[in-house]
Design a protein around this motif. Structure first.
Motif, short mmCIF file in Angstrom:
data_model
loop_
_atom_site.label_atom_id
_atom_site.label_comp_id
_atom_site.label_asym_id
_atom_site.label_seq_id
_atom_site.Cartn_x
_atom_site.Cartn_y
_atom_site.Cartn_z
N TRP A 15 0.80 3.95 -3.01
CA TRP A 15 0.33 5.30 -2.72
C TRP A 15 1.38 6.33 -3.14
O TRP A 15 1.08 7.33 -3.78
CB TRP A 15 0.02 5.42 -1.23
N ASP A 70 1.67 6.63 -6.92
CA ASP A 70 0.52 7.37 -7.44
C ASP A 70 0.64 8.87 -7.15
O ASP A 70 0.39 9.70 -8.02
CB ASP A 70 -0.78 6.82 -6.85
N GLU A 126 0.80 -1.23 0.00
CA GLU A 126 0.00 0.00 0.00
C GLU A 126 0.84 1.28 0.00
O GLU A 126 0.55 2.21 -0.76
CB GLU A 126 -0.97 0.03 1.20
#
Length: 177
Positions: A150, A153, A146
């Motif tokens: 994240w 992105d 994750e």
């Protein structure tokens, strides 16, 4: 049981290389920070120096304590195999992107470009090993993706630098009720 010495021994280096997580504790006159670290973010450069790649997060107390000449302890412990706890007592040096060493140090890590927040050189002044016999056996199941996803992105949307700047300084705990 335990012993203290000045530099990493070869068995310590091999132990660090196989650990899936470790902890960084630091202080610079404020609250003591203790943070678990995962991913492949630590490298042994020699028997007295480690390189750490810090990824984005909700605060950056490691940076705060480094800027304020704080004290650092890195802790590695065995969750499988023979028991061992290894503590490294250090001072640290921040390697900023403007530092001529920065890009060559990035090559030590297999992390996507743009997700490393800071680089730190930990200069070891003492090593302490202890038995670790009370640490439980635990099975490693894999990394959580994750944070990396994240950060990639946020970087793709050109928002990671802004996020890092906004979350650079940890909250002032003296203002808590």
């Amino acid at each position: 049981m335990g012993k203290q010495y000045r530099k990493l021994e070869q068995r310590d280096i091999e132990f660090i290389k196989i650990q899936k997580m470790f902890y960084i504790a630091s202080t610079s006159g404020q609250e003591v920070n203790l943070s678990p670290k995962g991913y492949d973010t630590i490298r042994v450069l020699d028997e007295s120096t480690l390189l750490f790649a810090s990824l984005p997060g909700s605060g950056n107390r490691t940076y705060r304590d480094a800027v304020n000449d704080g004290e650092f302890t890195l802790l590695f412990n065995a969750f499988e195999g023979a028991p061992l706890i290894l503590r490294l007592f250090c001072k640290t040096e921040i390697i900023e992107e403007s530092d001529k060493r920065y890009h060559s140090y990035l090559e030590y890590f297999n992390l996507r470009k743009g997700i490393i927040r800071n680089l730190f050189l930990f200069h070891i002044y003492a090593v302490e090993s202890s038995c670790g016999m009370s640490v439980p056996y635990m099975e490693y199941k894999g990394e959580r993706d994750e944070l990396k996803e994240w950060a990639v992105d946020m970087n793709r949307r050109d928002q990671l630098n802004e996020y890092n700047d906004k979350h650079f300084t940890p909250p002032d705990l003296s203002k808590l009720n």
